[in-house]
Design a protein around this motif. Structure first.
Motif, PDB file in Angstrom:
ATOM      1  N   PRO A 133      -7.299  -7.495  24.244  1.00 35.21           N
ATOM      2  CA  PRO A 133      -8.621  -6.920  24.037  1.00 35.21           C
ATOM      3  C   PRO A 133      -8.837  -6.480  22.586  1.00 35.21           C
ATOM      4  CG  PRO A 133      -7.215  -5.317  25.110  1.00 35.21           C
ATOM      5  CD  PRO A 133      -6.425  -6.600  25.002  1.00 35.21           C
ATOM      6  N   LEU A 134      -7.773  -6.421  21.798  1.00 29.62           N
ATOM      7  CA  LEU A 134      -7.880  -6.047  20.388  1.00 29.62           C
ATOM      8  C   LEU A 134      -8.332  -7.276  19.613  1.00 29.62           C
ATOM      9  CD1 LEU A 134      -4.569  -4.026  20.253  1.00 29.62           C
ATOM     10  CD2 LEU A 134      -6.857  -3.091  20.290  1.00 29.62           C
ATOM     11  N   ALA A 135      -9.373  -7.140  18.842  1.00 31.01           N
ATOM     12  CA  ALA A 135     -10.032  -8.301  18.246  1.00 31.01           C
ATOM     13  C   ALA A 135      -9.442  -8.773  16.928  1.00 31.01           C
ATOM     14  CB  ALA A 135     -11.516  -7.993  18.059  1.00 31.01           C
ATOM     15  N   SER A 136      -8.792  -7.902  16.191  1.00 33.13           N
ATOM     16  CA  SER A 136      -8.369  -8.331  14.863  1.00 33.13           C
ATOM     17  C   SER A 136      -7.013  -7.748  14.479  1.00 33.13           C
ATOM     18  CB  SER A 136      -9.413  -7.919  13.820  1.00 33.13           C
ATOM     19  OG  SER A 136      -9.527  -6.522  13.775  1.00 33.13           O
ATOM     20  N   SER A 137      -6.463  -8.344  13.448  1.00 30.60           N
ATOM     21  CA  SER A 137      -5.200  -7.844  12.907  1.00 30.60           C
ATOM     22  C   SER A 137      -5.416  -6.469  12.302  1.00 30.60           C
ATOM     23  CB  SER A 137      -4.664  -8.801  11.845  1.00 30.60           C
ATOM     24  OG  SER A 137      -4.269 -10.005  12.434  1.00 30.60           O
ATOM     25  N   LEU A 138      -4.342  -5.712  12.244  1.00 28.87           N
ATOM     26  CA  LEU A 138      -4.372  -4.368  11.681  1.00 28.87           C
ATOM     27  C   LEU A 138      -3.492  -4.348  10.443  1.00 28.87           C
ATOM     28  CD1 LEU A 138      -5.099  -1.322  11.956  1.00 28.87           C
ATOM     29  CD2 LEU A 138      -3.024  -1.095  13.359  1.00 28.87           C
ATOM     30  N   ASP A 139      -4.083  -4.001   9.295  1.00 30.02           N
ATOM     31  CA  ASP A 139      -3.322  -3.910   8.050  1.00 30.02           C
ATOM     32  C   ASP A 139      -2.709  -2.533   7.910  1.00 30.02           C
ATOM     33  OD1 ASP A 139      -3.742  -6.482   6.968  1.00 30.02           O
ATOM     34  OD2 ASP A 139      -5.729  -5.902   6.272  1.00 30.02           O
ATOM     35  N   ALA A 140      -1.504  -2.488   7.387  1.00 35.84           N
ATOM     36  CA  ALA A 140      -0.849  -1.219   7.076  1.00 35.84           C
ATOM     37  C   ALA A 140      -1.441  -0.655   5.794  1.00 35.84           C
ATOM     38  CB  ALA A 140       0.652  -1.425   6.898  1.00 35.84           C
ATOM     39  N   PRO A 192      -3.192  -8.771  16.920  1.00 38.65           N
ATOM     40  CA  PRO A 192      -3.648  -8.047  18.109  1.00 38.65           C
ATOM     41  C   PRO A 192      -2.595  -8.029  19.215  1.00 38.65           C
ATOM     42  CG  PRO A 192      -5.410  -9.422  17.262  1.00 38.65           C
ATOM     43  CD  PRO A 192      -4.165  -9.774  16.481  1.00 38.65           C
ATOM     44  N   GLU A 193      -1.855  -9.114  19.385  1.00 35.29           N
ATOM     45  CA  GLU A 193      -0.815  -9.178  20.408  1.00 35.29           C
ATOM     46  C   GLU A 193       0.318  -8.203  20.116  1.00 35.29           C
ATOM     47  OE1 GLU A 193      -3.342 -12.671  20.389  1.00 35.29           O
ATOM     48  OE2 GLU A 193      -2.123 -11.837  18.782  1.00 35.29           O
ATOM     49  N   ALA A 194       0.683  -8.062  18.845  1.00 33.34           N
ATOM     50  CA  ALA A 194       1.723  -7.091  18.468  1.00 33.34           C
ATOM     51  C   ALA A 194       1.234  -5.668  18.715  1.00 33.34           C
ATOM     52  CB  ALA A 194       2.131  -7.285  17.010  1.00 33.34           C
ATOM     53  N   GLN A 195      -0.024  -5.398  18.376  1.00 36.63           N
ATOM     54  CA  GLN A 195      -0.586  -4.066  18.624  1.00 36.63           C
ATOM     55  C   GLN A 195      -0.557  -3.741  20.108  1.00 36.63           C
ATOM     56  OE1 GLN A 195      -4.465  -3.383  16.527  1.00 36.63           O
ATOM     57  NE2 GLN A 195      -4.024  -5.421  15.718  1.00 36.63           N
ATOM     58  N   THR A 227       3.101 -10.688   8.487  1.00 40.38           N
ATOM     59  CA  THR A 227       2.346 -10.363   9.692  1.00 40.38           C
ATOM     60  C   THR A 227       3.319 -10.328  10.860  1.00 40.38           C
ATOM     61  OG1 THR A 227       0.347 -11.424   8.840  1.00 40.38           O
ATOM     62  CG2 THR A 227       0.461 -11.071  11.228  1.00 40.38           C
ATOM     63  N   VAL A 228       3.339  -9.201  11.560  1.00 39.04           N
ATOM     64  CA  VAL A 228       4.181  -9.041  12.750  1.00 39.04           C
ATOM     65  C   VAL A 228       3.415  -9.633  13.931  1.00 39.04           C
ATOM     66  CG1 VAL A 228       5.387  -7.432  14.265  1.00 39.04           C
ATOM     67  CG2 VAL A 228       5.186  -6.928  11.807  1.00 39.04           C
ATOM     68  N   ASP A 229       4.052 -10.585  14.605  1.00 42.64           N
ATOM     69  CA  ASP A 229       3.465 -11.243  15.762  1.00 42.64           C
ATOM     70  C   ASP A 229       4.431 -11.112  16.937  1.00 42.64           C
ATOM     71  OD1 ASP A 229       1.645 -12.656  17.284  1.00 42.64           O
ATOM     72  OD2 ASP A 229       1.812 -14.515  16.144  1.00 42.64           O
ATOM     73  N   VAL A 230       4.042 -11.613  18.095  1.00 42.77           N
ATOM     74  CA  VAL A 230       4.846 -11.550  19.312  1.00 42.77           C
ATOM     75  C   VAL A 230       4.917 -12.940  19.920  1.00 42.77           C
ATOM     76  CG1 VAL A 230       4.957 -10.621  21.659  1.00 42.77           C
ATOM     77  CG2 VAL A 230       4.143  -9.185  19.805  1.00 42.77           C
ATOM     78  N   VAL A 231       6.104 -13.315  20.392  1.00 39.78           N
ATOM     79  CA  VAL A 231       6.285 -14.557  21.139  1.00 39.78           C
ATOM     80  C   VAL A 231       7.113 -14.249  22.384  1.00 39.78           C
ATOM     81  CG1 VAL A 231       6.086 -16.090  19.136  1.00 39.78           C
ATOM     82  CG2 VAL A 231       8.324 -15.214  19.812  1.00 39.78           C
ATOM     83  N   SER A 232       7.030 -15.140  23.346  1.00 38.90           N
ATOM     84  CA  SER A 232       7.868 -15.007  24.537  1.00 38.90           C
ATOM     85  C   SER A 232       9.302 -15.361  24.175  1.00 38.90           C
ATOM     86  CB  SER A 232       7.376 -15.938  25.639  1.00 38.90           C
ATOM     87  OG  SER A 232       6.108 -15.522  26.086  1.00 38.90           O
ATOM     88  N   GLY A 233      10.238 -14.712  24.822  1.00 40.94           N
ATOM     89  CA  GLY A 233      11.649 -14.963  24.562  1.00 40.94           C
ATOM     90  C   GLY A 233      12.371 -13.671  24.286  1.00 40.94           C
ATOM     91  N   ARG A 234      13.676 -13.732  24.334  1.00 38.71           N
ATOM     92  CA  ARG A 234      14.478 -12.533  24.128  1.00 38.71           C
ATOM     93  C   ARG A 234      14.991 -12.492  22.706  1.00 38.71           C
ATOM     94  NH1 ARG A 234      15.726  -8.957  28.201  1.00 38.71           N
ATOM     95  NH2 ARG A 234      17.654  -8.575  27.101  1.00 38.71           N
ATOM     96  N   GLY A 235      14.762 -11.370  22.066  1.00 38.76           N
ATOM     97  CA  GLY A 235      15.311 -11.145  20.743  1.00 38.76           C
ATOM     98  C   GLY A 235      16.573 -10.311  20.865  1.00 38.76           C
TER      99      GLY A 235
END
Length: 131
Positions: free
Chosen positions: A4-11, A27-30, A102-110
């Motif tokens: 539901p978050l529409a945009s990237s967030l800058d630090a 947005p996925e990381a947020q 840019t911090v993103d998220v993917v499926s899988g185990r880190g």
């Protein structure tokens, strides 16, 4: 993952003399961070330069990973009213100082040390050269 978050967030810029953001959250990381915060409390990132998962940012409860002179604070996010710091080892920063991260998220185990591991997700870095 539909976010539901529409945009990237800058630090916020934190390095002396700089007025630009060096790091952002998708947005996925947020969304994942907002789900993790009630479980683990305030969070922080640290990006090392080591082997194995060294290229992935590690997310810890704030203060659990001790930072010092060997680390650089690259930015501070305002994630719905709470600060989230992004740190990088000074040695790694020397290699990546010309890039926006840019911090993103993917499926899988880190790594088992990063708080998102039990979720079946892992944070990763996408980078681009400043220009």
């Amino acid at each position: 993952m539909d976010s539901p978050l529409a945009s990237s967030l800058d630090a916020a810029a934190v390095l002396p003399g700089e007025s630009f953001s060096r790091v952002a959250l998708t947005p996925e990381a947020q969304e994942l961070l907002l789900r993790l915060r009630p479980i683990h409390g305030e969070l922080m990132f640290h990006q090392s330069g080591g082997c194995c998962d060294g290229s992935s940012p590690m997310c810890y409860p704030k203060g659990e990973f001790l930072t010092g002179e060997a680390d650089v604070l690259l930015g501070v996010f305002d994630l719905q009213g709470e600060e989230l710091e992004f740190w990088m080892s000074r040695e790694q920063f020397e290699y990546w100082k010309h890039t926006h991260l840019t911090v993103d998220v993917v499926s899988g185990r880190g790594s088992g040390f990063s708080v998102e591991a039990p979720e079946g997700k892992r944070f990763l870095i996408r980078s681009r050269l400043f220009g």
